[in-house]
Design a protein around this motif. Structure first.
Motif, mmCIF file in Angstrom:
data_model
loop_
_atom_site.group_PDB
_atom_site.id
_atom_site.type_symbol
_atom_site.label_atom_id
_atom_site.label_comp_id
_atom_site.label_asym_id
_atom_site.label_seq_id
_atom_site.Cartn_x
_atom_site.Cartn_y
_atom_site.Cartn_z
ATOM 1 N N MET A 1 0.835 -1.196 0.000
ATOM 2 C CA MET A 1 0.000 0.000 0.000
ATOM 3 C C MET A 1 0.877 1.256 0.000
ATOM 4 O O MET A 1 1.808 1.380 0.786
ATOM 5 N N THR A 2 0.604 2.172 -0.926
ATOM 6 C CA THR A 2 1.355 3.406 -1.020
ATOM 7 C C THR A 2 0.857 4.409 0.021
ATOM 8 O O THR A 2 -0.341 4.661 0.128
ATOM 9 N N ILE A 3 1.782 4.976 0.768
ATOM 10 C CA ILE A 3 1.415 5.956 1.794
ATOM 11 C C ILE A 3 1.141 7.301 1.129
ATOM 12 O O ILE A 3 1.986 7.803 0.371
ATOM 13 N N PRO A 4 -0.015 7.922 1.376
ATOM 14 C CA PRO A 4 -0.327 9.237 0.783
ATOM 15 C C PRO A 4 0.367 10.357 1.558
ATOM 16 O O PRO A 4 -0.265 11.123 2.289
ATOM 17 N N TRP A 5 1.675 10.467 1.369
ATOM 18 C CA TRP A 5 2.470 11.388 2.161
ATOM 19 C C TRP A 5 1.947 12.818 2.084
ATOM 20 O O TRP A 5 1.823 13.517 3.109
ATOM 21 N N LEU A 6 1.678 13.278 0.863
ATOM 22 C CA LEU A 6 1.279 14.669 0.704
ATOM 23 C C LEU A 6 -0.081 14.949 1.336
ATOM 24 O O LEU A 6 -0.284 15.998 1.969
ATOM 25 N N THR A 7 -0.995 14.042 1.166
ATOM 26 C CA THR A 7 -2.310 14.218 1.784
ATOM 27 C C THR A 7 -2.188 14.255 3.299
ATOM 28 O O THR A 7 -2.850 15.068 3.975
ATOM 29 N N LEU A 8 -1.334 13.411 3.860
ATOM 30 C CA LEU A 8 -1.107 13.436 5.301
ATOM 31 C C LEU A 8 -0.527 14.773 5.745
ATOM 32 O O LEU A 8 -0.948 15.348 6.760
ATOM 33 N N ALA A 9 0.450 15.277 4.968
ATOM 34 C CA ALA A 9 1.103 16.533 5.328
ATOM 35 C C ALA A 9 0.150 17.719 5.227
ATOM 36 O O ALA A 9 0.332 18.725 5.925
ATOM 37 N N ILE A 10 -0.865 17.603 4.367
ATOM 38 C CA ILE A 10 -1.856 18.673 4.227
ATOM 39 C C ILE A 10 -2.972 18.524 5.257
ATOM 40 O O ILE A 10 -3.397 19.499 5.890
ATOM 41 N N ALA A 11 -3.433 17.302 5.435
ATOM 42 C CA ALA A 11 -4.598 17.074 6.292
ATOM 43 C C ALA A 11 -4.282 17.237 7.775
ATOM 44 O O ALA A 11 -5.122 17.726 8.547
ATOM 45 N N LEU A 12 -3.085 16.819 8.193
ATOM 46 C CA LEU A 12 -2.765 16.856 9.628
ATOM 47 C C LEU A 12 -2.812 18.271 10.211
ATOM 48 O O LEU A 12 -3.484 18.497 11.229
ATOM 49 N N PRO A 13 -2.130 19.267 9.611
ATOM 50 C CA PRO A 13 -2.242 20.616 10.200
ATOM 51 C C PRO A 13 -3.641 21.213 10.073
ATOM 52 O O PRO A 13 -4.060 21.988 10.937
ATOM 53 N N ALA A 14 -4.383 20.834 9.007
ATOM 54 C CA ALA A 14 -5.761 21.314 8.887
ATOM 55 C C ALA A 14 -6.616 20.775 10.027
ATOM 56 O O ALA A 14 -7.399 21.506 10.650
ATOM 57 N N LEU A 15 -6.451 19.482 10.329
ATOM 58 C CA LEU A 15 -7.174 18.882 11.447
ATOM 59 C C LEU A 15 -6.708 19.478 12.771
ATOM 60 O O LEU A 15 -7.519 19.772 13.669
ATOM 61 N N GLY A 16 -5.394 19.683 12.897
ATOM 62 C CA GLY A 16 -4.854 20.285 14.113
ATOM 63 C C GLY A 16 -5.398 21.682 14.334
ATOM 64 O O GLY A 16 -5.672 22.083 15.469
ATOM 65 N N SER A 17 -5.584 22.439 13.256
ATOM 66 C CA SER A 17 -6.150 23.784 13.368
ATOM 67 C C SER A 17 -7.557 23.735 13.959
ATOM 68 O O SER A 17 -7.906 24.545 14.826
ATOM 69 N N LEU A 18 -8.352 22.771 13.502
ATOM 70 C CA LEU A 18 -9.716 22.630 14.030
ATOM 71 C C LEU A 18 -9.692 22.256 15.508
ATOM 72 O O LEU A 18 -10.456 22.807 16.317
ATOM 73 N N ILE A 19 -8.797 21.343 15.883
ATOM 74 C CA ILE A 19 -8.702 20.923 17.284
ATOM 75 C C ILE A 19 -8.304 22.094 18.174
ATOM 76 O O ILE A 19 -8.894 22.327 19.240
ATOM 77 N N VAL A 20 -7.286 22.873 17.733
ATOM 78 C CA VAL A 20 -6.830 24.019 18.525
ATOM 79 C C VAL A 20 -7.945 25.048 18.662
ATOM 80 O O VAL A 20 -8.142 25.644 19.729
ATOM 81 N N ALA A 21 -8.713 25.266 17.590
ATOM 82 C CA ALA A 21 -9.810 26.232 17.641
ATOM 83 C C ALA A 21 -10.880 25.820 18.641
ATOM 84 O O ALA A 21 -11.549 26.675 19.234
ATOM 85 N N LEU A 22 -11.049 24.509 18.871
ATOM 86 C CA LEU A 22 -12.088 24.015 19.771
ATOM 87 C C LEU A 22 -11.637 23.937 21.227
ATOM 88 O O LEU A 22 -12.451 23.731 22.121
ATOM 89 N N ILE A 23 -10.332 24.085 21.463
ATOM 90 C CA ILE A 23 -9.823 24.046 22.835
ATOM 91 C C ILE A 23 -10.300 25.299 23.579
ATOM 92 O O ILE A 23 -10.229 26.404 23.040
ATOM 93 N N PRO A 24 -10.797 25.169 24.808
ATOM 94 C CA PRO A 24 -11.246 26.352 25.564
ATOM 95 C C PRO A 24 -10.134 27.386 25.697
ATOM 96 O O PRO A 24 -8.953 27.036 25.836
ATOM 97 N N ARG A 25 -10.499 28.658 25.674
ATOM 98 C CA ARG A 25 -9.499 29.721 25.665
ATOM 99 C C ARG A 25 -8.641 29.739 26.923
ATOM 100 O O ARG A 25 -7.495 30.205 26.884
ATOM 101 N N GLU A 26 -9.172 29.232 28.034
ATOM 102 C CA GLU A 26 -8.365 29.219 29.256
ATOM 103 C C GLU A 26 -7.296 28.121 29.218
ATOM 104 O O GLU A 26 -6.409 28.093 30.064
ATOM 105 N N ARG A 27 -7.378 27.237 28.242
ATOM 106 C CA ARG A 27 -6.373 26.161 28.092
ATOM 107 C C ARG A 27 -5.373 26.520 26.992
ATOM 108 O O ARG A 27 -5.016 25.705 26.156
ATOM 109 N N VAL A 28 -4.905 27.750 27.004
ATOM 110 C CA VAL A 28 -4.052 28.231 25.923
ATOM 111 C C VAL A 28 -2.730 27.462 25.860
ATOM 112 O O VAL A 28 -2.183 27.232 24.777
#
Length: 521
Positions: A1-28
């Motif tokens: 199975m070929t690893i989708p390196w580029l998709t991983l490199a694009i999707a991970l920070p996009a997902l991380g951005s959503l997670i950080v946005a959902l973290i309560p502001r007092e948990r900076v």
């Protein structure tokens, strides 16, 4: 199975951005740690890609092509050649360093900076995506989408009262260029449809066998201009450069690092990938106008930098000058010039990124002031900071032994073989670079220590971790640039073939051959 390196490199920070946005502001603090962890994982993914990239293999590697809007020939298509890979590595390296540098920068924001870190991750996903895109429509979408996080990083989280004006100016300039590009993107699809297969896939459009090969001369030149103006604004070239000093002067130093170190490279990368390879005949026809604009950018940017009183604006104007060298190398249409230009994109990112970070550390130590007149004698109080600033500054003026020198030398060699007069004029920029860098160092670091700076602390451990990797890379690739050139050169050779240009025969060899023939007679 070929690893989708580029998709991983694009999707991970996009997902991380959503997670950080959902973290309560007092948990900076948690938001910061999640951001840093995401950027380090992305760096590891990109590092694995770099280790598995074969410079002697296919031009485009790690390719993924999936239908997106099938009716209009739009695909989610990503892949990298050597030039795109080095720019993705640059992006992946700079982002975690910016996160470290900005760790305590946004405490006064309404959300204590949590949103700033979410925007950094979102921008990283888009930066990697825009360099990886091999579908013209996908490239355009990401090219425009990058404006959104940068707009808020300047307008909401920037410095000074003019930050909203600076963000709006950046947005309007970029949107104007984007609209022109959109017209050309639609034109590309229309002409490809006339050729029998409406598509946006770059691999099917480019080259002498591509679907755009039959476009008539006049139409090709207009399509070229639509792309070129958008890229010239992004680069930025004179006279569409004025948004950059305003934006960099009002942005946080970390934002300026990403803006000048990475985002502006999308413009020069686009010239190589799209302007030259989609419209080779038009590109050759526009060589002299672009060369003249490049020379004006080199000299004008350097002269205006000398007269700046704001540290961040000074660095921004130096970049206008440096980008003139990059576009000069691209449109010299020689392998040395284009290899030097591609290498310059990477080395400029390291050098100017480090310069902006160090400027940010200075500003943080002096109540947020970026005015050069507010500094002086800092080498007495902070010798490590002053020494690091000197090394990075010397790299910006292309001192031999530091990485930008190799890039600049290749640009000069490649340009001089075909355009000796422009290459000679461009050397003025080298002289002026010594003036603005050494004068900046003299005014901020030498002389008597200002009384209000007497208690200034030297670089902290966190700050050293942020800037030391860049200094190490600047020295490493200044002494041994071959690993980068081994990756870049095959992509440049392919571009030369697609544009149907070749290096001129060495003049010395020709003269010797002529002399030998005369002797034989």
């Amino acid at each position: 199975m070929t690893i989708p390196w580029l998709t991983l490199a694009i999707a991970l920070p996009a997902l991380g951005s959503l997670i950080v946005a959902l973290i309560p502001r007092e948990r900076v603090e948690l938001a910061k740690r999640v951001t840093l962890a995401c950027t380090l994982v992305v760096l590891a993914i990109v590092g694995a890609m770099a280790l598995n990239f074969d410079p002697s293999g296919d031009r485009l590697q790690f390719t993924e092509v999936h239908p997106w809007i099938a009716r209009f020939g739009v695909h989610y298509a990503v892949g990298v050649d050597g030039i795109a890979l080095t720019l993705i590595v640059l992006s992946a390296l700079l982002v975690p360093l910016v996160v470290l540098a900005a760790w305590k920068e946004q405490e006064e924001a309404a959300d204590r900076g949590k949103g700033y870190f979410a925007l950094i991750l979102l921008l990283e996903a888009m930066m990697i995506g825009v360099f990886a895109a091999i579908d013209v429509f996908l490239f355009y979408v990401l090219f425009e989408a990058m404006l959104i996080p940068v707009y808020f990083m300047i307008g909401r989280y920037g410095r000074g009262e003019d930050r909203r004006y600076a963000a709006m100016k950046f947005l309007l300039y970029s949107l104007a260029g984007g609209l022109l590009m959109l017209v050309s993107v639609i034109g590309v699809y229309a002409y490809s449809a006339q050729a029998g297969n409406g598509t946006f896939l770059w691999s099917e459009l480019a080259g002498p066998e591509g679907l755009l090969a039959g476009v008539d001369t006049g139409a090709a030149r207009w399509l070229f201009l639509g792309f070129f103006v958008a890229f010239a604004i992004k680069a930025p070239m004179w006279p569409v450069h004025t948004w950059l000093p305003t934006a960099a002067g009002s942005a946080r130093p970390g934002t300026a690092v990403l803006l000048v170190g990475v985002l502006d490279k999308v413009g020069t990368y686009g010239m190589l990938r799209y302007c030259l390879e989609l419209f080779p005949g038009a590109a050759k026809w526009f060589v002299w106008p672009v060369v003249v604009l490049s020379l004006v950018s080199i000299i004008y940017g350097a002269i205006v930098a000398i007269g700046q009183s704001d540290m961040l604006r000074l660095i921004a104007y130096t970049s206008v000058s440096h980008f003139g060298f990059i576009t000069l190398g691209i449109f010299a249409m020689t392998s040395q010039g284009q290899s030097g230009a591609a290498l310059y994109m990477v080395n400029h990112g390291f050098s100017t990124g480090a310069l902006f970070l160090l400027a940010g550390f200075l500003i943080a130590r002096n109540n947020g002031s970026a005015q050069i007149a507010d500094y002086g004698g800092l080498q007495k109080a902070a010798p490590v900071l002053a020494g690091t600033f000197l090394v990075v500054g010397l790299s910006s003026l292309a001192l031999p032994g530091l990485s930008p020198f190799v890039s600049e030398f290749l640009v000069f060699v490649g340009t001089f073989t075909v355009l000796p007069v422009p290459a000679t004029i461009a050397t003025i920029g080298v002289v002026l670079a010594a003036l603005y860098i050494l004068w900046l160092y003299q005014r901020t670091m030498t002389g008597p220590l200002r009384e209000k700076l007497a208690g200034v602390k030297d670089l902290s451990g966190r700050e050293l971790w942020a800037v030391a990797p860049l200094v190490a890379v600047i020295i490493l690739f200044g002494v041994f640039p071959q690993p980068l050139l081994n990756v870049i050169n095959p992509a440049v050779e392919h571009t030369m073939q697609q544009v149907d240009v070749s290096d001129p025969a060495p003049a010395v060899g020709v003269d010797q051959a002529s002399g030998q023939e005369g002797a034989d007679e």
